[in-house]
Design an enzyme around this catalytic site. Structure first.
Site, PDB file in Angstrom:
ATOM      1  N   PHE A 188      12.349   7.801   0.253  1.00 39.79           N
ATOM      2  CA  PHE A 188      11.456   7.744   1.406  1.00 39.79           C
ATOM      3  C   PHE A 188      12.120   6.920   2.494  1.00 39.79           C
ATOM      4  CE2 PHE A 188      10.563   4.175  -1.333  1.00 39.79           C
ATOM      5  CZ  PHE A 188      10.343   3.107  -0.480  1.00 39.79           C
ATOM      6  N   ASP A 202       9.232  -7.444   1.641  1.00 43.05           N
ATOM      7  CA  ASP A 202       9.404  -6.815   2.937  1.00 43.05           C
ATOM      8  C   ASP A 202      10.843  -6.340   2.998  1.00 43.05           C
ATOM      9  OD1 ASP A 202       8.068  -6.116   5.403  1.00 43.05           O
ATOM     10  OD2 ASP A 202       9.552  -7.387   6.386  1.00 43.05           O
ATOM     11  N   SER A 203      10.991  -5.108   3.400  1.00 41.99           N
ATOM     12  CA  SER A 203      12.329  -4.534   3.394  1.00 41.99           C
ATOM     13  C   SER A 203      12.530  -3.681   4.629  1.00 41.99           C
ATOM     14  CB  SER A 203      12.549  -3.695   2.134  1.00 41.99           C
ATOM     15  OG  SER A 203      11.495  -2.765   1.967  1.00 41.99           O
ATOM     16  N   GLY A 242       0.819  -1.204   0.000  1.00 46.08           N
ATOM     17  CA  GLY A 242       0.000   0.000   0.000  1.00 46.08           C
ATOM     18  C   GLY A 242       0.854   1.255   0.000  1.00 46.08           C
TER      19      GLY A 242
END
Length: 208
Positions: free
Chosen positions: A154, A70-71, A9
């Site tokens: 980001f 996933d990071s 998302g």
């Protein structure tokens, strides 16, 4: 064209993943396009476990192929923190400013030579039945700066210095990040395998 839903998302993460996938062969869909999409609990203790949860649970829910990742950031001086809690390090999920502030506080007084860190990305592809079909892992190593620099990217990008460039991901911009980031490395491994898988699926469909 093979349809693939990206199980995130995060709009900025979505944009990065889209740029790393071959648009001529894959039609990328965002979770936001599906009202039935669910919020998957990231209860795994590793990036790999969380990537699999996000891919498989969403795939079964939407009856579709889902690619999730996933990071996060691991800092050596903090014994691997923030790790799987990278997005919610300061308590609120996705509050980049608060997370960066907490990281700087935790590293206050730690010399540059001891501020080594790494970004990790684990990607996972699930079929519509919730079976893991492909996985990959990418790592990008760097150093945590003493203050933010640059407005690109980001997360922890404004603090993550790439030693070879003497600049943070926040200063280097998307072109460089796309070439060397943890996410790009994971996708560079996964995409050729994905293209082979798509070929097998299409061949199977043509023969039926």
């Amino acid at each position: 064209m093979f349809e693939l839903i990206l199980g995130t998302g995060n709009a900025k993460k979505l944009r990065e993943l889209e740029m790393l996938l071959p648009s001529e062969a894959i039609r990328v869909r965002a979770l936001s396009e599906f009202s039935a999409a669910i919020e998957v609990d990231e209860t795994g203790s590793t990036f790999a476990e969380n990537a699999a949860l996000k891919a498989c649970e969403q795939a079964v829910n939407l009856d579709a192929w889902v690619l999730a990742e996933d990071s996060g950031l691991t800092v050596d001086a903090l014994k691997g923190e923030p790790g799987v809690y990278s997005a919610r390090y300061a308590g609120t999920h996705g509050d980049d400013e608060a997370n960066n502030d907490k990281l700087l506080r935790e590293l206050e007084g730690v010399p540059t030579t001891q501020r080594s860190a790494a970004f990790h990305c684990h990607a996972c592809l699930s079929d519509p039945q919730g079976n893991v079909q492909l996985t990959s892992h990418g790592v990008c190593r760097g150093v945590i700066a003493a203050e933010r620099s640059g407005g690109e990217g980001f997360g922890y990008d404004p603090l993550f210095v790439i030693p070879e460039y003497h600049k943070t991901f926040g200063q280097l911009g998307m072109a460089v990040k796309r070439a060397i980031s943890h996410r790009s490395q994971a996708m560079r491994i996964l995409v050729p395998e994905l293209m082979q898988l798509i070929g097998k699926i299409e061949a199977s469909g043509a023969s039926n």
